[in-house]
Design a protein around this motif. Structure first.
Motif, PDB file in Angstrom:
ATOM      1  N   VAL A 153       0.836  -1.200   0.000  1.00  0.00           N
ATOM      2  CA  VAL A 153       0.000   0.000   0.000  1.00  0.00           C
ATOM      3  C   VAL A 153       0.874   1.255   0.000  1.00  0.00           C
ATOM      4  O   VAL A 153       0.464   2.307   0.493  1.00  0.00           O
ATOM      5  CB  VAL A 153      -0.969   0.004   1.205  1.00  0.00           C
ATOM      6  CG1 VAL A 153      -2.010  -1.088   1.046  1.00  0.00           C
ATOM      7  CG2 VAL A 153      -0.219  -0.137   2.530  1.00  0.00           C
ATOM      8  N   THR A 154       2.087   1.114  -0.551  1.00  0.00           N
ATOM      9  CA  THR A 154       2.963   2.280  -0.666  1.00  0.00           C
ATOM     10  C   THR A 154       2.250   3.386  -1.417  1.00  0.00           C
ATOM     11  O   THR A 154       2.337   4.566  -1.060  1.00  0.00           O
ATOM     12  CB  THR A 154       4.274   1.891  -1.374  1.00  0.00           C
ATOM     13  OG1 THR A 154       4.858   0.769  -0.704  1.00  0.00           O
ATOM     14  CG2 THR A 154       5.252   3.048  -1.381  1.00  0.00           C
ATOM     15  N   ASP A 155       1.529   3.021  -2.454  1.00  0.00           N
ATOM     16  CA  ASP A 155       0.603   3.929  -3.136  1.00  0.00           C
ATOM     17  C   ASP A 155      -0.802   3.460  -2.786  1.00  0.00           C
ATOM     18  O   ASP A 155      -1.284   2.461  -3.333  1.00  0.00           O
ATOM     19  CB  ASP A 155       0.812   3.889  -4.642  1.00  0.00           C
ATOM     20  CG  ASP A 155      -0.119   4.836  -5.391  1.00  0.00           C
ATOM     21  OD1 ASP A 155      -1.024   5.414  -4.756  1.00  0.00           O
ATOM     22  OD2 ASP A 155       0.054   4.988  -6.612  1.00  0.00           O
ATOM     23  N   PRO A 156      -1.478   4.139  -1.850  1.00  0.00           N
ATOM     24  CA  PRO A 156      -2.793   3.657  -1.405  1.00  0.00           C
ATOM     25  C   PRO A 156      -3.850   3.636  -2.505  1.00  0.00           C
ATOM     26  O   PRO A 156      -4.881   2.981  -2.335  1.00  0.00           O
ATOM     27  CB  PRO A 156      -3.180   4.652  -0.302  1.00  0.00           C
ATOM     28  CG  PRO A 156      -1.900   5.291   0.119  1.00  0.00           C
ATOM     29  CD  PRO A 156      -1.060   5.340  -1.121  1.00  0.00           C
ATOM     30  N   THR A 157      -3.595   4.318  -3.590  1.00  0.00           N
ATOM     31  CA  THR A 157      -4.569   4.307  -4.681  1.00  0.00           C
ATOM     32  C   THR A 157      -4.409   3.074  -5.562  1.00  0.00           C
ATOM     33  O   THR A 157      -5.259   2.799  -6.415  1.00  0.00           O
ATOM     34  CB  THR A 157      -4.445   5.570  -5.556  1.00  0.00           C
ATOM     35  OG1 THR A 157      -3.193   5.550  -6.271  1.00  0.00           O
ATOM     36  CG2 THR A 157      -4.524   6.831  -4.709  1.00  0.00           C
ATOM     37  N   LYS A 158      -3.313   2.335  -5.350  1.00  0.00           N
ATOM     38  CA  LYS A 158      -3.046   1.148  -6.152  1.00  0.00           C
ATOM     39  C   LYS A 158      -2.636  -0.003  -5.230  1.00  0.00           C
ATOM     40  O   LYS A 158      -1.459  -0.355  -5.136  1.00  0.00           O
ATOM     41  CB  LYS A 158      -1.952   1.434  -7.189  1.00  0.00           C
ATOM     42  CG  LYS A 158      -2.324   2.521  -8.184  1.00  0.00           C
ATOM     43  CD  LYS A 158      -1.170   2.813  -9.141  1.00  0.00           C
ATOM     44  CE  LYS A 158      -1.541   3.919 -10.122  1.00  0.00           C
ATOM     45  NZ  LYS A 158      -0.401   4.252 -11.029  1.00  0.00           N
ATOM     46  N   ILE A 159      -3.598  -0.568  -4.556  1.00  0.00           N
ATOM     47  CA  ILE A 159      -3.344  -1.654  -3.613  1.00  0.00           C
ATOM     48  C   ILE A 159      -3.119  -2.952  -4.390  1.00  0.00           C
ATOM     49  O   ILE A 159      -3.933  -3.333  -5.228  1.00  0.00           O
ATOM     50  CB  ILE A 159      -4.530  -1.819  -2.647  1.00  0.00           C
ATOM     51  CG1 ILE A 159      -4.771  -0.511  -1.889  1.00  0.00           C
ATOM     52  CG2 ILE A 159      -4.279  -2.963  -1.671  1.00  0.00           C
ATOM     53  CD1 ILE A 159      -6.035  -0.512  -1.043  1.00  0.00           C
ATOM     54  N   THR A 160      -2.001  -3.624  -4.095  1.00  0.00           N
ATOM     55  CA  THR A 160      -1.686  -4.874  -4.802  1.00  0.00           C
ATOM     56  C   THR A 160      -1.239  -5.938  -3.807  1.00  0.00           C
ATOM     57  O   THR A 160      -0.618  -5.632  -2.781  1.00  0.00           O
ATOM     58  CB  THR A 160      -0.581  -4.675  -5.841  1.00  0.00           C
ATOM     59  OG1 THR A 160       0.605  -4.168  -5.189  1.00  0.00           O
ATOM     60  CG2 THR A 160      -1.010  -3.687  -6.927  1.00  0.00           C
ATOM     61  N   LEU A 161      -1.552  -7.188  -4.087  1.00  0.00           N
ATOM     62  CA  LEU A 161      -1.078  -8.301  -3.271  1.00  0.00           C
ATOM     63  C   LEU A 161       0.429  -8.427  -3.467  1.00  0.00           C
ATOM     64  O   LEU A 161       0.918  -8.455  -4.600  1.00  0.00           O
ATOM     65  CB  LEU A 161      -1.778  -9.590  -3.688  1.00  0.00           C
ATOM     66  CG  LEU A 161      -1.476 -10.831  -2.838  1.00  0.00           C
ATOM     67  CD1 LEU A 161      -2.039 -10.674  -1.434  1.00  0.00           C
ATOM     68  CD2 LEU A 161      -2.059 -12.084  -3.503  1.00  0.00           C
TER      69      LEU A 161
END
Length: 359
Positions: free
Chosen positions: A148-156
């Motif tokens: 969630v380093t970029d909260p707009t792009k959450i990735t597993l």
């Protein structure tokens, strides 16, 4: 060690859109806000100012049937709140990121193929990245890690454990559901789970940063909520009148203190640490109290090492003695409780004065 603290705040359902059962709970890292996730009634997340317990915004995920539960809450030092969302009776889960204005800025929906849900979540900055850990339960028990380093792009984060997912039963041997989670800056995971008996939980486990092995575990009756600070883990139990907080050493999960709260509404839910304060959520009584929380000022301080100074012979003198009037003890909660729980650290909490040192 036991101690009594007054409830910091109780929330009446009428004041929170008729919401009850505050199962989700966390605090901001600076200790200025607490967040409650309610299972019934409003079924949403409310932010409260710690200074006066006034409401400071709310978040409700989109749902056509209101069958969503926000049991997992975690806040990072950038001001983002992360919400683990259970879709009632379904196989999909959602993790959402909410900004300082309580507006959703990102989310990830995953279909795990069988009835599942999210219990606790935890967020931690490790190196230059921010990771969100989510505990899944019911038919799909595990721990998932998201970038969630970029909260707009959450990735597993597929570099963690087995393609982003910790095999809960293989690592812990747990037979029942895992519940809540904390993660320290070294990446170690602290998890509450049910391994023996019945109820919410029976153990706290310390798990390796890669999510592949159990380092230590300790029995804690009805272990449920959990947070970490300094060299310690605080585990809250969901055990009605016997609910308490166990203070454990991170290194070996040995118990160093038990914190017992007075005037408890019902069951303790999750715990959080922020602004040198321990916050503990209370589920409420499902009728007049929709939820509550406790707080206690915590100071983790290192003691200076003891050195042997050279002996000197000083002339003896007779100093005058005086009789000072004794002062009555003050049981008010503004006094500090100091519990020296290790040779190099102490914990200070609001309450009466108690001291204990563990060799």
């Amino acid at each position: 060690i036991s101690m009594a603290l007054l409830i910091s705040a109780e929330f009446a359902p009428a004041d929170i859109n008729n919401a009850i059962e505050m199962r989700g709970f966390t605090a901001s890292p600076d200790g200025k806000y607490v967040y409650g996730g309610f299972l019934q009634g409003g079924r949403y997340v409310v932010r409260f100012n710690v200074s006066d317990n006034s409401q400071a915004g709310s978040y409700k995920p989109e749902s056509s049937d209101n069958e969503l539960y926000c049991k997992g809450l975690a806040a990072d030092d950038r001001g983002y709140l992360y919400v683990g969302i259970t879709h009632n009776g379904q196989g999909d889960i959602t993790v959402a990121a909410v900004d300082k204005d309580m507006k959703e800025v990102g989310k990830l929906v995953e279909d795990l193929g069988s009835k599942t849900g999210i219990n606790g979540v935890a967020v931690q900055k490790i190196g230059e990245k921010y990771y969100l850990y989510a505990v899944t339960a019911y038919n799909v028990d595990g721990v998932r890690r998201y970038d969630v380093t970029d909260p707009t792009k959450i990735t597993l984060d597929t570099t963690f454990a087995n393609n982003g997912v910790m095999d809960y039963s293989a690592v812990t041997g747990g037979a029942g559901d895992p519940s809540y989670i904390a993660v320290d800056t070294d990446g170690y995971i602290y998890l509450t789970y049910l391994k023996t008996g019945s109820g919410k939980g029976s153990h706290v486990g310390k798990i390796s940063a890669d999510g592949k092995s159990l380092v230590k575990e300790a029995e804690v009756t009805q272990a449920y909520g959990i947070c970490e600070a300094g060299d310690y883990v605080f585990a809250a139990s969901y055990n009605k009148a016997d609910s308490c907080v166990k203070v454990l050493k991170k290194a070996d999960l040995s118990e160093v203190a038990t914190l017992k709260y007075a005037s408890q509404a019902n069951n303790l839910s999750d715990a959080a640490f922020g602004g040198d304060t321990l916050f503990v959520g209370d589920h409420g009584d499902n009728t007049t109290i929709g939820g509550a929380y406790y707080k206690a000022a915590i100071k983790l301080t290192e003691e200076a090492p003891v050195t042997d100074a050279p002996a000197t012979d000083a002339p003896a003198t007779d100093a005058p003695t005086t009789d000072a009037p004794s002062q009555p003890s003050n049981p008010d909660t503004s006094d500090a409780v100091v519990i020296a729980i290790a040779a190099v650290a102490c914990v200070a909490l609001a309450g009466a004065v108690i001291s204990k040192k563990i060799k």
